[in-house]
Design a protein around this motif. Structure first.
Motif, PDB file in Angstrom:
ATOM      1  N   LEU A  43      64.876  47.919  50.760  1.00  0.00           N
ATOM      2  CA  LEU A  43      63.269  48.284  50.891  1.00  0.00           C
ATOM      3  C   LEU A  43      63.254  49.267  50.371  1.00  0.00           C
ATOM      4  N   GLU A  44      64.245  50.517  49.924  1.00  0.00           N
ATOM      5  CA  GLU A  44      64.374  52.223  49.142  1.00  0.00           C
ATOM      6  C   GLU A  44      64.197  51.079  48.118  1.00  0.00           C
ATOM      7  N   GLU A  45      65.190  50.883  47.345  1.00  0.00           N
ATOM      8  CA  GLU A  45      65.242  50.733  46.200  1.00  0.00           C
ATOM      9  C   GLU A  45      62.997  49.973  45.825  1.00  0.00           C
ATOM     10  N   LEU A  46      63.022  48.987  46.377  1.00  0.00           N
ATOM     11  CA  LEU A  46      62.430  48.084  45.913  1.00  0.00           C
ATOM     12  C   LEU A  46      61.142  49.630  45.977  1.00  0.00           C
ATOM     13  N   LEU A  47      60.911  49.759  46.730  1.00  0.00           N
ATOM     14  CA  LEU A  47      60.002  51.338  47.062  1.00  0.00           C
ATOM     15  C   LEU A  47      59.776  51.842  45.654  1.00  0.00           C
ATOM     16  N   ARG A  48      61.455  52.205  45.186  1.00  0.00           N
ATOM     17  CA  ARG A  48      61.236  53.811  43.754  1.00  0.00           C
ATOM     18  C   ARG A  48      60.770  52.589  43.107  1.00  0.00           C
ATOM     19  N   GLU A  49      61.045  51.028  42.738  1.00  0.00           N
ATOM     20  CA  GLU A  49      60.698  50.537  41.407  1.00  0.00           C
ATOM     21  C   GLU A  49      59.495  50.326  41.683  1.00  0.00           C
ATOM     22  N   VAL A  50      58.830  50.522  42.512  1.00  0.00           N
ATOM     23  CA  VAL A  50      57.459  50.332  42.119  1.00  0.00           C
ATOM     24  C   VAL A  50      56.779  51.489  42.408  1.00  0.00           C
ATOM     25  N   GLY A  51      57.344  52.784  42.709  1.00  0.00           N
ATOM     26  CA  GLY A  51      56.594  54.252  41.951  1.00  0.00           C
ATOM     27  C   GLY A  51      55.457  54.609  43.697  1.00  0.00           C
ATOM     28  N   SER A  55      54.994  56.596  52.923  1.00  0.00           N
ATOM     29  CA  SER A  55      53.734  57.344  53.078  1.00  0.00           C
ATOM     30  C   SER A  55      52.388  56.557  52.859  1.00  0.00           C
ATOM     31  N   SER A  56      52.377  56.102  51.984  1.00  0.00           N
ATOM     32  CA  SER A  56      51.391  55.386  50.935  1.00  0.00           C
ATOM     33  C   SER A  56      51.205  53.801  51.135  1.00  0.00           C
ATOM     34  N   LEU A  57      52.163  53.216  51.894  1.00  0.00           N
ATOM     35  CA  LEU A  57      51.654  52.208  52.810  1.00  0.00           C
ATOM     36  C   LEU A  57      50.396  51.277  53.787  1.00  0.00           C
ATOM     37  N   ALA A  83      55.213  50.094  59.937  1.00  0.00           N
ATOM     38  CA  ALA A  83      54.174  50.823  60.615  1.00  0.00           C
ATOM     39  C   ALA A  83      53.909  51.562  61.487  1.00  0.00           C
ATOM     40  N   LEU A  84      55.438  52.328  62.213  1.00  0.00           N
ATOM     41  CA  LEU A  84      54.707  53.295  63.452  1.00  0.00           C
ATOM     42  C   LEU A  84      54.987  54.432  62.360  1.00  0.00           C
ATOM     43  N   ALA A  85      55.803  54.755  61.006  1.00  0.00           N
ATOM     44  CA  ALA A  85      56.008  55.951  60.440  1.00  0.00           C
ATOM     45  C   ALA A  85      54.968  56.091  59.035  1.00  0.00           C
ATOM     46  N   CYS A  86      53.966  55.108  59.229  1.00  0.00           N
ATOM     47  CA  CYS A  86      53.126  55.484  58.334  1.00  0.00           C
ATOM     48  C   CYS A  86      51.341  54.468  58.457  1.00  0.00           C
TER      49      CYS A  86
END
Length: 243
Positions: A43-51, A55-57, A83-86
């Motif tokens: 998940l962390e790598e996927l978020l980095r790939e798409v920038g 918190s933006s989810l 979901a809880l975090a964002c």
């Protein structure tokens, strides 16, 4: 709408970043990667790939089952934690419906019966029946609710519909049903466009987007749809129906 979709109910760990019903990026890890250890790094790598930052989810979509007991719990827990975090809603999607919708997305011109199937082990299958009637039909309609049944019974359900054309979708070996079906029904089967070894992410995203538009979000206490109670006991040499 920035969405993360998680499909962890099979041997493949699959996640996607999507905007609405359009997939932006996919990550699929093969069976040798354990879900519980690799989901967070993936998940962390996927978020980095798409920038994107967590918190933006704006939404989380997760496969609810049926499927692997442990895998479903891992995916559901991760979706709820994010979901809880964002502060984003969670939408759970029936895994068999996601398989059917994935084939619809791969072959929108198809009209006929869709049979999504998951190997339930113990010589049984998780299966359902859906009907796709028009190219502009967003999601296929359901004819048989999710069922935990032996191959012979699923074959009978397909035969009873007497479809003019039909497709089997999922990782099931097609030969599992063949001994239980009349030749005339087998001759009407068309090959699925979506690869057997791939996840149901396209359909998962598609179903999730439709539910979000209708504000059909999960109750905070919603859990996976197992179809079968978990059991612990002596391992038996049951046949496997998928590769």
């Amino acid at each position: 709408m920035r969405t993360i979709a998680l499909d962890t109910g099979s041997s493949i760990l699959a996640i996607a970043a999507a905007r609405g019903h359009e997939i932006v990026q996919i990550r699929e890890l093969p069976p040798e990667f354990r879900h519980i250890e690799n989901l967070t790094p993936a998940l962390e790598e996927l978020l980095r790939e798409v920038g994107w930052s967590p918190s933006s989810l704006e939404a989380l979509v997760v496969a609810a089952g049926p499927g692997s007991f442990t895998g479903l719990r891992v995916g559901m827990a991760a979706a709820k934690g994010l979901a809880l975090a964002c502060g984003a809603p969670v939408v759970s999607v029936d895994s068999l419906e996601a398989l059917a919708a994935t084939e619809t997305a791969a072959d929108p011109a198809f009209q006929g019966l869709l049979v999504p199937v998951i190997d339930a082990r113990k010589a049984r299958l998780y299966g359902a029946l859906f009907q796709q009637d028009a190219a502009d039909q967003e999601l296929p309609g359901r004819f048989l609710e999710n069922s935990d049944l032996p191959p012979r019974e699923l074959a009978r359900a397909i035969t009873a519909r007497n479809p003019r054309r039909w497709k089997l979708t999922g990782a099931l070996d097609p030969e599992v049903l063949s001994p239980h079906m009349p030749r005339e029904i087998l001759e009407r089967q068309l090959p699925a466009r979506h690869p057997r070894a791939s996840s149901a992410l396209p359909g998962l995203v598609r179903c999730g987007a439709a539910r979000l538009r209708q504000n059909q979000v999960d109750d905070p206490y919603a859990g996976p749809a197992y179809l079968r109670a978990g059991d612990v006991g002596e391992a038996k040499n049951y046949p496997r129906f998928s590769g």
